[in-house]
Design a protein around this motif. Structure first.
Motif, short mmCIF file in Angstrom:
data_model
loop_
_atom_site.label_atom_id
_atom_site.label_comp_id
_atom_site.label_asym_id
_atom_site.label_seq_id
_atom_site.Cartn_x
_atom_site.Cartn_y
_atom_site.Cartn_z
N GLU A 98 0.84 -1.29 0.00
CA GLU A 98 0.08 0.11 0.06
C GLU A 98 0.79 1.22 -0.06
OE1 GLU A 98 -3.20 1.25 2.85
OE2 GLU A 98 -3.52 -0.96 2.66
N HIS A 99 1.81 1.26 0.68
CA HIS A 99 2.75 2.58 0.72
C HIS A 99 4.13 2.32 -0.16
CE1 HIS A 99 0.20 2.79 4.32
NE2 HIS A 99 0.67 1.45 4.77
N LEU A 100 3.91 1.54 -1.02
CA LEU A 100 5.08 1.33 -1.89
C LEU A 100 5.21 2.62 -2.82
CD1 LEU A 100 7.04 -0.90 -2.65
CD2 LEU A 100 5.52 -1.70 -4.31
N PRO A 101 6.44 3.27 -3.09
CA PRO A 101 6.66 4.51 -3.79
C PRO A 101 6.32 3.88 -5.52
CG PRO A 101 8.65 3.83 -2.62
CD PRO A 101 7.82 2.85 -2.51
N PRO A 102 5.78 4.90 -6.23
CA PRO A 102 5.48 4.69 -7.34
C PRO A 102 6.55 3.91 -8.30
CG PRO A 102 5.50 7.03 -7.05
CD PRO A 102 5.91 6.44 -5.87
N ASP A 103 6.03 3.30 -9.25
CA ASP A 103 7.09 2.70 -10.15
C ASP A 103 8.07 1.55 -9.60
OD1 ASP A 103 6.15 3.88 -12.51
OD2 ASP A 103 7.12 5.62 -11.95
N THR A 104 7.81 1.03 -8.28
CA THR A 104 8.44 0.20 -7.75
C THR A 104 7.72 -1.21 -7.51
OG1 THR A 104 8.15 0.86 -5.38
CG2 THR A 104 10.01 1.92 -6.70
N PHE A 105 8.37 -2.32 -7.18
CA PHE A 105 7.69 -3.50 -6.80
C PHE A 105 8.40 -4.06 -5.55
CE2 PHE A 105 11.31 -4.51 -10.01
CZ PHE A 105 12.10 -5.54 -9.04
N LEU A 106 7.68 -5.19 -5.02
CA LEU A 106 8.16 -5.80 -3.91
C LEU A 106 8.45 -7.11 -4.24
CD1 LEU A 106 5.73 -4.61 -1.07
CD2 LEU A 106 8.27 -4.19 -1.53
N THR A 107 9.37 -7.84 -3.82
CA THR A 107 9.65 -9.10 -4.23
C THR A 107 9.42 -10.08 -2.78
OG1 THR A 107 11.93 -9.58 -3.82
CG2 THR A 107 11.34 -8.71 -5.80
N ILE A 108 8.83 -11.03 -2.93
CA ILE A 108 8.81 -12.00 -1.64
C ILE A 108 9.32 -13.43 -1.97
CG2 ILE A 108 6.75 -11.01 -0.43
CD1 ILE A 108 4.84 -12.53 -1.77
N ASN A 109 9.71 -14.27 -1.10
CA ASN A 109 10.55 -15.45 -1.30
C ASN A 109 9.23 -16.63 -0.78
OD1 ASN A 109 13.52 -14.98 -1.78
ND2 ASN A 109 12.83 -13.47 -0.22
#
Ligand code: G
Ligand code: MN
Length: 386
Positions: A98-109
């Motif tokens: 929800e709070h991620l900066p624009p144009d970025t992604f999150l990776t999870i293992n």
């Protein structure tokens, strides 16, 4: 009590537990009930544009017991709670999105063998869109049915998730895995990156993985970059994404930024070819603060929520206007632009920014002019020689 909680309580009382196993079982049940697990994040950097494009989320357990995350996951697995632990990770990650900066992604293992777990399937399904989520899969043990995993990934991909192969080039994570999964991202194991600049075999292996990734239209990411000379080689090989202690360690900060010196030396190298001096060599680290945060000592850049500069705090001039320039700007043109400023602002430091205008650091006018003088000196001596 929920069904899941009661199942854990019954697991807790299995009679043949050793003392150690029992305390691990208790600790994991506690994590599953919602305490003691946090996700640190580590920036993933696009080296050509010197910009953070995503963050890997890494599980950190507060304990007791004190142990590294892999030990926690292994114990959870022995109790049949491995997938439940992954559910916990995914739930936290989805909330962080929800709070991620624009144009970025999150990776999870995620352990690929957990993809068929009902709890995990339901958690992903309940999330709706999985845009901006990258699922990193590591082959921890031999997988004999790649087809089944590909099937399980279909709904996740349809919901917008991207797939990464973690630890590529190590252990089991070989070419068959790469071929079967056709991932969007190939993360090269840090064992191959460690001293890649001094080892021709490692260089060749990284090149080979890069060529494979190209063929399947995947991005390549080098993990565990710790030394500038490794970064240099990766850059020369055209590896677009990197992650590692050199640029940033995993942290609980939301969101961690990258080391400014490592970054500006990157920008410097990406400008290689031009012999003219650029701002990259002159950038200095600077304090940053948000507009309503307490004033800090010395020079400080006041930034907005995207890390973009608003104005400068200078001891004798609070709220000074900023001139922002890229690290690739030549010293010559930076001086010209700086001197076009109003007399009151003319001698204030320049703020160096990346291509999405995030603050990298400052360049002081004294250093800028000094560098220009050196360059002019160099040129005149060059003329004398001809
Ligand atoms: O298997 P995976 O790549 O997900 O492992 C990530 C782990 O590697 C994390 O625990 C993280 O703390 C660690 N890590 C991240 N960057 C570096 C690095 O540059 N060097 C080393 N040695 N470890 C790193
Ligand atoms: Mn990983």
């Amino acid at each position: 009590m929920s069904k899941r909680a009661s199942r854990h309580v019954s697991l807790l009382t299995t009679p043949d537990d050793s003392g150690e196993a029992l305390s691990w079982r208790r600790a994991i049940v506690k994590v599953l009930s919602g305490t003691g697990l946090r996700l640190a994040s580590q920036p993933i950097v696009d080296i050509v544009h010197a910009r953070v494009v995503g963050y890997e989320l890494l599980a950190r357990f507060s304990g007791p017991p004190e142990a590294t995350p892999d030990v926690w996951f292994r114990w959870a697995e022995t109790f049949g709670m491995g997938a439940a632990l992954d559910v916990q990770v995914v739930t936290i990650a989805l909330a962080m999105r929800e709070h991620l900066p624009p144009d970025t992604f999150l990776t999870i293992n995620i352990d690929p063998l957990h993809l068929s777990d009902v709890g995990l399937v339901e958690t992903f399904a309940a999330a709706g869109s999985l845009e901006r989520i990258v699922i990193e899969l590591t082959e921890h043990s031999v997988i004999d049915d790649y087809g089944a995993i590909v099937e399980l990934l279909k709904p996740l991909r349809a919901a917008g998730a991207k797939i990464a192969i973690d630890d590529a080039g190590s252990g089991y994570a070989g070419l068959q895995w790469l071929h079967a999964l056709s991932p969007d991202l190939v993360k090269i194991d840090r064992a191959l990156i460690d001293h890649v600049d001094e080892d021709e075999i490692k260089t060749a292996l990284v090149e080979m993985l890069g060529a494979m990734a190209d063929r399947i239209d995947a991005w390549v990411l080098a993990e565990g970059v710790e030394r500038a000379s490794e970064l240099d080689v990766l850059m020369r090989m055209g590896v677009p994404l990197v992650q590692g202690y050199l640029l940033a360690r995993p942290s609980f900060e939301i969101w961690p930024t990258i080391d400014v010196e490592a970054l500006s030396s990157l920008a410097l190298r990406s400008g290689a070819g031009s012999t003219e001096a650029t701002l990259a060599q002159l950038v200095e680290t600077v304090n940053k603060r948000r507009e309503h945060a307490a004033v800090v000592q010395g020079i400080c850049v006041v930034v907005d929520e995207l890390d973009q500069p608003l104005f400068l705090d200078i001891p004798e001039c609070r709220g000074a206007k900023v001139l922002t320039l890229r690290p690739t700007e030549t010293v010559r043109s930076a001086v010209e632009r700086a001197l076009l400023r109003a007399p009151a602002d003319r001698w204030q430091p320049i703020v160096c920014v990346n291509d999405v205008r995030q603050t990298l650091g400052i360049v002081r006018m004294e250093r800028l002019i000094h560098s220009l003088v050196r360059e002019v000196d160099g040129q005149s001596s060059g003329l004398e020689r001809t």
